[in-house]
Design an enzyme around this catalytic site. Structure first.
Site, PDB file in Angstrom:
ATOM      1  N   GLU A  29      16.425   1.514  -5.541  1.00  0.00           N
ATOM      2  CA  GLU A  29      17.439   0.248  -5.638  1.00  0.00           C
ATOM      3  C   GLU A  29      17.409  -0.410  -7.082  1.00  0.00           C
ATOM      4  O   GLU A  29      16.463  -0.880  -7.465  1.00  0.00           O
ATOM      5  CB  GLU A  29      17.103  -0.528  -4.606  1.00  0.00           C
ATOM      6  CG  GLU A  29      18.168  -1.601  -4.184  1.00  0.00           C
ATOM      7  CD  GLU A  29      18.053  -2.500  -2.882  1.00  0.00           C
ATOM      8  OE1 GLU A  29      18.513  -3.544  -2.842  1.00  0.00           O
ATOM      9  OE2 GLU A  29      17.126  -1.921  -2.091  1.00  0.00           O
ATOM     10  N   LYS A  37      25.173  -7.597   1.002  1.00  0.00           N
ATOM     11  CA  LYS A  37      24.628  -8.801   1.165  1.00  0.00           C
ATOM     12  C   LYS A  37      25.621  -9.733   1.387  1.00  0.00           C
ATOM     13  O   LYS A  37      26.427  -9.861   0.659  1.00  0.00           O
ATOM     14  CB  LYS A  37      23.547  -9.259   0.393  1.00  0.00           C
ATOM     15  CG  LYS A  37      22.257  -8.349   0.111  1.00  0.00           C
ATOM     16  CD  LYS A  37      21.365  -8.761  -0.662  1.00  0.00           C
ATOM     17  CE  LYS A  37      20.226  -7.769  -1.023  1.00  0.00           C
ATOM     18  NZ  LYS A  37      19.351  -8.271  -2.138  1.00  0.00           N
ATOM     19  N   LYS A  81       8.418  -3.223  -3.655  1.00  0.00           N
ATOM     20  CA  LYS A  81       8.904  -3.722  -4.520  1.00  0.00           C
ATOM     21  C   LYS A  81       7.979  -3.194  -6.067  1.00  0.00           C
ATOM     22  O   LYS A  81       6.812  -3.365  -6.177  1.00  0.00           O
ATOM     23  CB  LYS A  81       8.669  -5.373  -4.785  1.00  0.00           C
ATOM     24  CG  LYS A  81       9.494  -5.961  -3.541  1.00  0.00           C
ATOM     25  CD  LYS A  81      10.974  -5.935  -3.980  1.00  0.00           C
ATOM     26  CE  LYS A  81      11.545  -7.100  -3.164  1.00  0.00           C
ATOM     27  NZ  LYS A  81      13.374  -6.620  -3.409  1.00  0.00           N
ATOM     28  N   ASP A 105      22.479  -2.749  -6.133  1.00  0.00           N
ATOM     29  CA  ASP A 105      22.326  -4.148  -5.393  1.00  0.00           C
ATOM     30  C   ASP A 105      22.933  -5.263  -6.094  1.00  0.00           C
ATOM     31  O   ASP A 105      24.234  -5.536  -6.357  1.00  0.00           O
ATOM     32  CB  ASP A 105      20.871  -4.181  -4.997  1.00  0.00           C
ATOM     33  CG  ASP A 105      20.842  -5.621  -4.121  1.00  0.00           C
ATOM     34  OD1 ASP A 105      21.545  -6.371  -4.007  1.00  0.00           O
ATOM     35  OD2 ASP A 105      19.322  -6.034  -3.965  1.00  0.00           O
ATOM     36  N   ASP A 164      12.521  -0.813  -4.773  1.00  0.00           N
ATOM     37  CA  ASP A 164      13.394  -1.831  -5.261  1.00  0.00           C
ATOM     38  C   ASP A 164      12.891  -2.203  -6.507  1.00  0.00           C
ATOM     39  O   ASP A 164      11.922  -2.894  -6.667  1.00  0.00           O
ATOM     40  CB  ASP A 164      13.544  -2.936  -4.212  1.00  0.00           C
ATOM     41  CG  ASP A 164      14.783  -3.855  -4.810  1.00  0.00           C
ATOM     42  OD1 ASP A 164      15.269  -3.793  -5.881  1.00  0.00           O
ATOM     43  OD2 ASP A 164      14.910  -4.564  -4.189  1.00  0.00           O
TER      44      ASP A 164
END
Length: 364
Positions: A218, A267, A162, A243, A190
């Site tokens: 991402e 997702k 992250k 995303d 991400d």
């Protein structure tokens, strides 16, 4: 056989370690479990995680949507009409994807239980194991490096780091993770919308020049900035994954039209369940986009459903299914489990969840 009842259960489960991204710092999983019962007393389960910063879904909104819209819509209908019921759920309200996903997954789980097969078999797959990455929460370089060493020592070969909290320090953070993890571990980033387009290009180019070996990045920029996302994709060699920019089919079509990203993270809580998620995967594959299935911070129910989808349909890269790893203890009884960096799905029917409370605790 008819759908007899639909119930909701609130679950709040602590994490063993704070989950930190550019969007939020979380210490618990908060979710609404939807239980759909048929006339034979079978139950199918799904869940709607509370994710204020991505879906805007809350526990109260999911409960209200299920109680006021989906329960009156579905109770009394044929439990066997899986496709028809899922279509009705999708069309009944605008938005509320998390609530839709919970009901969609519960309908699929119930259908699999009625047939006596694992959910992945209902979806057309045969596998019961799926590899996963593991997330390394945002933090300082030393903390990230320490976490990377621990995760690699536990057998993980794919780390999702992250970033996005501080563009100017992100290059050093990634370098620290690479040095700690070694050359043979895949590192993916991400940013959770944390960079501006110019920051994203600067950071990604610097990582490319340093030889950090980042597999992909991402959602580097704000989810509404598709022009910025395309601008970044055009100016770097590293693949870019969408995303938060992609909830449903219309979003993915627009990303494809603009050539804004090379890959997509699907997702269930964003797309509205297994039925629309399958469409997203097939559309992305048809357009030669890379695919991954991820999860929010969810319990064994949501992660088990996502893993069942991967087991049946496959993805082009190792999926992001580590959410249950973050739980201090199991949030429900039964369901998926981990063996190192592998999600193991149960051989029992449906998702294999037997109770919406941990072993020894009462159902609420």
């Amino acid at each position: 056989m008819k759908i007899r009842e639909i119930r909701t259960h609130r679950l709040v489960a602590p994490l063993h370690t704070p989950f930190v991204t550019a969007l939020a710092r979380l210490t618990t999983v908060s979710t609404v479990v939807v239980e759909i019962l048929d006339d034979d007393g079978r139950s199918g389960f799904g869940e709607a995680p509370e994710v204020w910063t991505v879906t805007g879904s809350s526990l109260a909104s999911a409960e209200a949507c299920v109680a006021q819209i989906f329960r009156p819509l579905l109770v009394g209908r044929a439990a066997e009409d899986l496709i028809g019921n899922c279509r009705s759920v999708s069309a009944a309200v605008v938005g509320n994807e998390s609530a839709k996903a919970a009901v969609d997954v519960a309908l699929h789980d119930l259908a699999a239980r009625r047939l006596g097969v694992p959910l992945t078999h209902l979806l057309g797959g045969a596998r019961l194991t799926v590899p996963t990455d593991v997330t390394v929460s945002a933090g300082d370089a030393d903390g990230l490096a320490d976490a990377a060493v621990q995760r690699v020592g536990e057998g993980y070969r794919v780390l999702k780091v992250k970033v996005g909290t501080d563009a100017y320090g992100d290059v050093a953070r990634v370098a620290a993770v690479r040095a700690a993890a070694g050359p043979d571990v895949e590192i993916r980033l991400d940013a959770n919308q944390g960079w501006t387009p110019r920051e994203a290009v600067r950071v990604i180019r610097a990582l490319e020049e340093s030889g950090a070996g980042v597999a992909f990045v991402e959602q580097p920029v704000h989810h509404r900035d598709l022009e910025g996302l395309a601008w970044v994709s055009d100016r770097v060699e590293t693949p870019i994954m969408a995303d938060e920019a992609v909830f449903g089919v219309a979003d993915l079509v627009e990303v494809i039209r603009r050539r804004a990203a090379d890959m997509v993270n699907v997702k269930l809580a964003k797309s509205g369940g297994l039925r629309p998620a399958r469409t997203l995967l097939e559309l992305a594959e048809a357009q030669q986009m890379g695919t991954m299935v991820g999860s929010m911070l969810e319990t064994e129910i949501g992660v088990g459903a996502a893993a069942s989808l991967v087991a049946a349909y496959g993805t082009s890269v190792v999926s992001d299914l580590d959410a249950v790893w973050w739980l201090e203890r199991g949030a429900v009884t039964g369901g998926m489990r981990y063996e190192g960096a592998t999600v193991v799905l149960p051989e029992t029917a449906g998702l294999g969840v037997t109770s919406v409370a941990p072993v020894g605790e009462p159902v609420t």
